[in-house]
Design a protein around this motif. Structure first.
Motif: not given
Length: 322
Positions: A113-125
């Motif tokens: 909703r902020e304007g990003y068309q792709i949001v991927y999960g980045k694994r910390m652990q």
């Protein structure tokens, strides 16, 4: 926001031990959200009772939909097929074993909703995974980044949210052995990440043993890099150079016989030739798959879509053409 539809695509392969918990968790999650949701399970030729469990839940809840493959076509094609059946304004891809926690989805939606068309999960652990798997995954991402022509984010999987427009562009790609996370990077658009803790599987065993991990790595590298082919050209210089130095060494010293040096050079050369042929074969295999022009996957049945109201199941044009 209440009128927005979020599609969640979940590839399934022999998840009988944990699929009910996944369904219950996701249904509980969407009941607390303000958006509308559809859960699209794509069965990749399961041999256990995964489909039966999904069908029982589907009969009681209109949020659930099912796509069944005629056989096992692979995780990446299961994702691709699921994307074809989505209608959401945004689409989330996640595993069906709850290693990708639903609680991360609202963070992805906020970024969208902020304007990003792709949001991927980045694994910390990464819980519940062996040191070997963590190490090989880490090495693959860094090797891929060095070789590939795209800048794929490190330490990310297929868990991500995509805007409808990004999904439409992704579906225009028709590779027979897709590397989805690489394709998502390749299509561009405004992308960002959210950090999350990848959880341990709630039940069952991983469906990505070493053999499948290797295949995924080969598909990814051969899809987005020509550098291995350039390495083959460099290898052709090595046998000639080795021969010259071996001949010089033979002339300069008498400590080793010509036969021993010759055998060493021969074995080294054969090893390089076999490696070179293997690299070339990987690329030629991809060309052959494209030339054969077979369907990438075959859907045998769907439930919970428009066919629910019609009382029939049939092959659609998009299923036949893919």
């Amino acid at each position: 926001m209440k009128n927005q539809l979020i599609s969640i695509v979940l590839p399934v392969f022999n998840e009988e031990a944990g699929i009910q918990a996944t369904i219950d968790t996701l249904l509980n999650y969407i009941e607390q959200q303000e958006e509308n949701y559809e859960l699209i399970f794509v069965d990749d030729g399961s041999k256990d009772k995964s489909v039966e469990i999904i069908k029982r839940a589907l009969a009681q809840n209109d949020h659930i939909k099912l796509v069944e493959f005629s056989r096992n076509f692979g995780h990446q094609l299961a994702i691709t097929a699921g994307l074809e059946y989505t209608k959401g304004d945004a689409v989330v891809v996640m595993d069906a074993d709850l290693q990708d926690p639903p609680e991360v989805i609202p963070q992805m939606i906020k970024k969208w909703r902020e304007g990003y068309q792709i949001v991927y999960g980045k694994r910390m652990q990464r819980d519940g995974e062996t040191i070997f798997k963590k190490f090989t995954a880490k090495m693959f991402y860094r090797t891929f980044q060095k070789l590939a022509t795209i800048n794929m984010p490190l330490d990310t999987g297929d868990f991500r949210l995509m805007d409808r427009r990004a999904v439409q562009q992704l579906l225009k790609l028709h590779e027979k052995d897709p590397f989805v996370r690489g394709q998502v990077t390749w299509i561009g658009f405004k992308q960002t990440s959210v950090l999350y803790h990848r959880q341990e599987r709630i039940a069952g065993e991983t469906k990505y043993p070493l053999s499948k991990m290797i295949k995924l790595a080969v598909d990814g590298i051969t899809s987005f890099s020509m550098k291995p082919l350039h390495f083959v050209n460099l290898f052709s210089v090595v046998p000639l150079t080795s021969g010259v130095f071996s001949l010089g060494y033979l002339i300069a010293t008498s400590n080793y016989s010509f036969a021993s040096i010759g055998i060493t050079v021969l074995l080294f050369t054969l090893g390089l030739l076999m490696l070179s042929i293997g690299i070339l074969g990987s690329y030629l295999g991809r060309v052959l798959d494209q030339v054969n022009n077979r369907p990438r996957f075959i859907v045998s049945k769907t439930e919970g879509f428009e066919e629910r109201n019609k009382g029939i199941h049939h092959f659609s044009a998009r299923q036949i053409n893919n």
